[in-house]
Design a protein around this motif. Structure first.
Motif, PDB file in Angstrom:
ATOM      1  N   THR A   1      -2.415   2.872   3.462  1.00 13.82           N
ATOM      2  CA  THR A   1      -3.490   1.977   3.012  1.00 13.82           C
ATOM      3  C   THR A   1      -2.971   0.794   2.204  1.00 13.82           C
ATOM      4  N   ILE A   2      -1.648   0.716   2.012  1.00 19.16           N
ATOM      5  CA  ILE A   2      -1.094  -0.368   1.199  1.00 19.16           C
ATOM      6  C   ILE A   2      -1.154  -1.670   1.990  1.00 19.16           C
ATOM      7  N   PRO A   3      -1.720  -2.742   1.442  1.00 18.68           N
ATOM      8  CA  PRO A   3      -1.739  -4.019   2.163  1.00 18.68           C
ATOM      9  C   PRO A   3      -0.327  -4.562   2.329  1.00 18.68           C
ATOM     10  N   THR A   4      -0.089  -5.260   3.421  1.00 14.77           N
ATOM     11  CA  THR A   4       1.231  -5.846   3.649  1.00 14.77           C
ATOM     12  C   THR A   4       1.632  -6.729   2.466  1.00 14.77           C
ATOM     13  N   GLY A   5       2.814  -6.457   1.936  1.00 16.17           N
ATOM     14  CA  GLY A   5       3.290  -7.209   0.776  1.00 16.17           C
ATOM     15  C   GLY A   5       2.863  -6.613  -0.549  1.00 16.17           C
ATOM     16  N   GLY A   6       2.062  -5.538  -0.523  1.00 18.66           N
ATOM     17  CA  GLY A   6       1.581  -4.941  -1.770  1.00 18.66           C
ATOM     18  C   GLY A   6       2.376  -3.734  -2.228  1.00 18.66           C
ATOM     19  N   TYR A   7       3.569  -3.548  -1.695  1.00 17.98           N
ATOM     20  CA  TYR A   7       4.331  -2.338  -1.960  1.00 17.98           C
ATOM     21  C   TYR A   7       4.837  -2.254  -3.401  1.00 17.98           C
TER      22      TYR A   7
ATOM     23  N   ALA B   1       1.920   0.790  -9.935  1.00 19.66           N
ATOM     24  CA  ALA B   1       0.701   1.514 -10.290  1.00 19.66           C
ATOM     25  C   ALA B   1       0.859   3.025 -10.145  1.00 19.66           C
ATOM     26  N   GLY B   2       1.974   3.464  -9.580  1.00 24.02           N
ATOM     27  CA  GLY B   2       2.182   4.887  -9.380  1.00 24.02           C
ATOM     28  C   GLY B   2       1.416   5.449  -8.195  1.00 24.02           C
ATOM     29  N   LYS B   3       0.885   4.576  -7.363  1.00 24.26           N
ATOM     30  CA  LYS B   3       0.144   5.039  -6.197  1.00 24.26           C
ATOM     31  C   LYS B   3       1.082   5.690  -5.189  1.00 24.26           C
ATOM     32  N   VAL B   4       2.303   5.166  -5.090  1.00 23.39           N
ATOM     33  CA  VAL B   4       3.340   5.737  -4.243  1.00 23.39           C
ATOM     34  C   VAL B   4       4.631   5.806  -5.052  1.00 23.39           C
ATOM     35  N   THR B   5       5.574   6.620  -4.574  1.00 24.47           N
ATOM     36  CA  THR B   5       6.860   6.736  -5.274  1.00 24.47           C
ATOM     37  C   THR B   5       7.975   6.005  -4.541  1.00 24.47           C
TER      38      THR B   5
END
Length: 266
Positions: A167-173, A179-183
């Protein structure tokens, strides 16, 4: 500044209405029309005409245009999927701006020789460990974008769907990592090294997937234009100018990172 920018966009719109052209027609028209999806979040390859830093591809193609005594005219489209249709419709002569040469795209258009190495790399942020193996990656919460080459490579590498956040928008990694949404996340090495200049806590780990190339796209049949672009690119890659532009837009470590991206096996 707004007035000047508006004029550029009006001129680009006028140029987009001109017919398709090979090299001699480009010279007669006095302009090479470059089709670009303007990515304002990552302008290192092609920036807004009002920017004091035009971008890697724009500088390269300005040099090509100057050599052939024509001007460079940007033709902006909305979305990556609009680039090839615009080229085939004759709205421009060359596609540029971080454009990956893929087998699927080669069925529709021709590509120049490699302008910039492309490879996917796994990124994390301190204090999280650097990811160096697929086994480690499969234990992470990995950010990607649905329908992208990143998602395809993760699936092919055996990273389970339960470990992927698509669900991460392109370029939002990087924002998702902060934000700790992903590691961890997977991104193009060119974007990762550019982002590392802005965020020193960003870490580059293992490369994943095969080496690819960023290149310029032209219509099949525009043989003279393709030949001229290839000659210019090949000459440029053997001069200090290419390395200077890489360092200018991607930082001093970039040449060595790109060398590893090209030579390291998946």
């Amino acid at each position: 500044m707004r007035t000047g920018l508006a004029a550029v966009w009006m001129f680009a719109g006028f140029a987009a209405a001109l017919p398709a052209a090979d090299l001699e027609d480009v010279k007669k028209a006095g302009a090479v029309r470059v089709i670009v999806n303007l990515d304002r979040r990552r302008p290192e390859f092609f920036a807004d005409p009002s920017s004091p830093r035009p971008g890697f591809d724009q500088e390269v193609l300005r040099g090509f245009a100057a050599l052939h005594r024509v001007t460079l005219t940007p033709v902006f489209v909305n979305g990556w999927d609009a680039l090839i249709p615009a080229l085939l419709a004759g709205k421009g002569d060359v596609i540029a701006g971080r454009f990956t040469a893929t087998d699927t795209r080669r069925k529709q258009i021709d590509f120049t020789n490699e302008v910039f190495p492309y490879r996917l790399v796994v990124i994390t942020r301190k204090p999280h460990p650097v990811i160096t193996t697929l086994e480690e990656l499969r234990r992470e919460r990995v950010g990607t974008s649905k329908g992208t080459i990143m998602a395809e490579v993760l699936e092919a590498s055996g990273v389970p769907a339960s470990a992927r956040d698509e669900t991460i928008p392109t370029g939002g990694y990087v924002d998702a990592l902060k934000a700790g949404k992903v590691t961890a996340a997977v991104w193009g090495v060119e974007s990762a090294v550019a982002s590392q200049q802005e965020d020193p806590d960003l870490q580059l780990g293992m490369f994943i997937g095969p080496p690819c190339s960023l290149a310029y796209g032209v219509r099949k049949g525009d043989a003279a234009l393709l030949k001229a672009l290839n000659a210019y690119i090949d000459d440029l890659r053997h001069t200090p100018t290419w390395s200077r532009l890489v360092v200018k837009y991607f930082g001093a470590p970039a040449p060595e990172i790109l060398k590893k991206a090209r030579s390291t096996t998946p």
